[in-house]
Write a protein that holds these residues in place. Structure first.
Motif, PDB file in Angstrom:
ATOM      1  N   PRO A  90      50.479  15.663  16.954  1.00  0.00           N
ATOM      2  CA  PRO A  90      50.008  16.950  17.694  1.00  0.00           C
ATOM      3  C   PRO A  90      48.802  16.737  18.814  1.00  0.00           C
ATOM      4  O   PRO A  90      48.967  17.243  19.925  1.00  0.00           O
ATOM      5  CB  PRO A  90      49.775  18.029  16.568  1.00  0.00           C
ATOM      6  CG  PRO A  90      50.756  17.572  15.451  1.00  0.00           C
ATOM      7  CD  PRO A  90      50.372  15.951  15.496  1.00  0.00           C
ATOM      8  N   SER A  91      47.739  16.297  18.027  1.00  0.00           N
ATOM      9  CA  SER A  91      46.497  16.097  19.017  1.00  0.00           C
ATOM     10  C   SER A  91      46.754  15.218  20.069  1.00  0.00           C
ATOM     11  O   SER A  91      46.171  15.719  21.260  1.00  0.00           O
ATOM     12  CB  SER A  91      45.591  15.623  18.218  1.00  0.00           C
ATOM     13  OG  SER A  91      45.615  14.455  17.691  1.00  0.00           O
ATOM     14  N   LYS A  92      47.364  14.245  19.761  1.00  0.00           N
ATOM     15  CA  LYS A  92      47.533  13.086  20.995  1.00  0.00           C
ATOM     16  C   LYS A  92      48.540  13.682  22.244  1.00  0.00           C
ATOM     17  O   LYS A  92      48.666  13.649  23.091  1.00  0.00           O
ATOM     18  CB  LYS A  92      47.931  11.861  20.652  1.00  0.00           C
ATOM     19  CG  LYS A  92      46.820  11.129  19.774  1.00  0.00           C
ATOM     20  CD  LYS A  92      47.456   9.795  19.116  1.00  0.00           C
ATOM     21  CE  LYS A  92      46.175   9.000  18.678  1.00  0.00           C
ATOM     22  NZ  LYS A  92      46.626   7.735  18.045  1.00  0.00           N
ATOM     23  N   PHE A  93      49.490  14.450  21.398  1.00  0.00           N
ATOM     24  CA  PHE A  93      50.742  14.982  22.323  1.00  0.00           C
ATOM     25  C   PHE A  93      50.204  16.211  23.226  1.00  0.00           C
ATOM     26  O   PHE A  93      50.620  16.136  24.439  1.00  0.00           O
ATOM     27  CB  PHE A  93      51.884  15.534  21.596  1.00  0.00           C
ATOM     28  CG  PHE A  93      53.007  16.101  22.326  1.00  0.00           C
ATOM     29  CD1 PHE A  93      53.967  15.291  22.888  1.00  0.00           C
ATOM     30  CD2 PHE A  93      53.073  17.368  22.723  1.00  0.00           C
ATOM     31  CE1 PHE A  93      54.822  15.724  23.685  1.00  0.00           C
ATOM     32  CE2 PHE A  93      54.088  18.074  23.130  1.00  0.00           C
ATOM     33  CZ  PHE A  93      55.006  17.021  23.760  1.00  0.00           C
ATOM     34  N   ILE A  94      49.228  16.909  22.779  1.00  0.00           N
ATOM     35  CA  ILE A  94      48.770  17.996  23.411  1.00  0.00           C
ATOM     36  C   ILE A  94      48.046  17.209  24.708  1.00  0.00           C
ATOM     37  O   ILE A  94      48.108  17.915  25.866  1.00  0.00           O
ATOM     38  CB  ILE A  94      47.803  18.904  22.713  1.00  0.00           C
ATOM     39  CG1 ILE A  94      48.579  19.857  21.637  1.00  0.00           C
ATOM     40  CG2 ILE A  94      46.878  19.755  23.641  1.00  0.00           C
ATOM     41  CD1 ILE A  94      47.580  20.533  20.675  1.00  0.00           C
ATOM     42  N   ILE A  95      47.330  16.340  24.461  1.00  0.00           N
ATOM     43  CA  ILE A  95      46.610  15.522  25.726  1.00  0.00           C
ATOM     44  C   ILE A  95      47.652  15.129  26.725  1.00  0.00           C
ATOM     45  O   ILE A  95      47.278  15.156  27.822  1.00  0.00           O
ATOM     46  CB  ILE A  95      45.657  14.664  25.017  1.00  0.00           C
ATOM     47  CG1 ILE A  95      44.508  15.312  24.224  1.00  0.00           C
ATOM     48  CG2 ILE A  95      44.878  13.752  26.311  1.00  0.00           C
ATOM     49  CD1 ILE A  95      43.535  14.235  23.406  1.00  0.00           C
ATOM     50  N   LEU A  96      48.629  14.342  26.073  1.00  0.00           N
ATOM     51  CA  LEU A  96      49.542  13.916  26.938  1.00  0.00           C
ATOM     52  C   LEU A  96      50.220  14.866  27.853  1.00  0.00           C
ATOM     53  O   LEU A  96      50.350  14.610  29.030  1.00  0.00           O
ATOM     54  CB  LEU A  96      50.565  13.306  25.960  1.00  0.00           C
ATOM     55  CG  LEU A  96      51.910  12.922  26.572  1.00  0.00           C
ATOM     56  CD1 LEU A  96      52.015  11.915  27.781  1.00  0.00           C
ATOM     57  CD2 LEU A  96      53.052  12.370  25.474  1.00  0.00           C
TER      58      LEU A  96
END
Length: 318
Positions: free
Chosen positions: A138-144
């Motif tokens: 979730p955290s990396k996907f939001i930035i992506l």
């Protein structure tokens, strides 16, 4: 009328060669932050990535994506300067022949191809167990998602405006017909992808997909007298690729929802879109936007803008 917008006093084909070099130079300038970031990490670690695949995974994937896409913003600025200052055209004229950009067309193509792309990815995930694995963070996907939503449309728009806008008009100015710019821009578009990791993995047969995609986008542009449909299609295609599926052998290395862990092969994935899906998509657009005169619009001659203006009563082939 779309290609004929390039027929202006003083506009010559050599300017498109120079203009293309300027846009390429602007893109190289935009790549410097990525090169510097790689160099700084290499100095601190004492090791240098030895190939493109390693380089794409050398930094944090979100940072790499941001830095790669940043170069397209520089290219867009370079293209704007070239069109305005060298060719003395309104920037809108390499986008559409309409009085203003038809954003409903962009949105329609984006939604249609976006739905299709998502459906195909989900179909593969549920019908071919083991091909895709779930890697959602979730955290990396939001930035992506933030990076991709803001910059992927810039990347795809730059590619479309260069090939289906700027160069298709330039080759049309040179040849004064439509078939030559359609072929040239489609082939060049495909060959420009020759350095992609996919080509190394699947072989040159994969160029059939890229060249075929170029033809489909070129046909959209010529039949619809503008790049709006191509812009929407390309944005949906790359955005779903960035957000939903990545692989170790693709050009986009991202923290996507799924990861393709299968061995790449040049099969139906290459041929099916070109010979079946794209023709059906073009028929859908043709039905919705009532395209007529396919032969003339794809192979006919181009008449200078002055002649078009004189023959607005319907005597022109435009």
């Amino acid at each position: 009328m779309f290609i004929a917008q390039a027929f202006k006093p003083g506009n010559e084909f050599w300017k498109y060669i120079v203009g293309s070099l300027i846009v390429i130079a602007a893109s190289f300038v935009g790549q410097l932050p990525f090169v510097i970031a790689i160099a700084m990490k290499a100095m601190s670690k004492g090791e240098i990535p030895t190939d493109e695949a390693e380089m794409l995974r050398y930094l944090d994937l979100n940072l790499t994506l941001f830095l790669i896409l940043l170069s397209f913003a520089f290219a867009l600025a370079g293209l704007w300067i070239v069109v305005k200052k060298m060719h003395h055209q309104e920037f809108r004229e390499i986008i559409t022949s309409r009085p203003k950009i038809d954003w409903k067309r962009v949105l329609f193509a984006f939604v249609i191809w976006g739905i299709f792309s998502v459906a195909m990815i989900l179909l593969v995930y549920f019908t071919e167990p083991g091909k895709y694995i779930l890697q959602f963070n979730p955290s990396k996907f939001i930035i992506l998602a933030i990076i991709a939503i803001l910059l992927v449309p810039v990347q795809t728009s730059v590619e479309e405006l260069i090939f289906r806008g700027y160069l298709i008009q330039g080759f049309g100015l040179l040849a004064k017909n439509r078939w030559f710019p359609l072929i040239m821009t489609s082939v060049i578009f495909g060959v420009m992808h020759i350095a992609n990791p996919e080509i190394k993995q699947m072989g040159y047969i994969a160029l059939v997909y890229y060249i075929g995609t170029g033809f489909a986008l070129g046909i959209m542009t010529l039949m619809d007298e503008g790049t709006e449909l191509a812009l929407g299609f390309h944005a949906a295609n790359n955005l779903t690729a960035a957000l939903l599926v990545t692989a170790d052998w693709t050009a986009f290395q991202t923290h996507s929802i799924f990861k393709d862990v299968s061995d790449p092969s040049a099969g139906l994935d290459i041929i099916l879109p070109v010979v079946v899906i794209y023709p059906l998509l073009l028929l859908l657009f043709s039905y919705k936007y009532k395209w007529k005169g396919w032969k003339e619009k794809l192979t006919g001659n181009i008449y200078p803008q002055k002649e078009i203006e004189i023959n607005q009563t319907g005597h022109t082939h435009e």
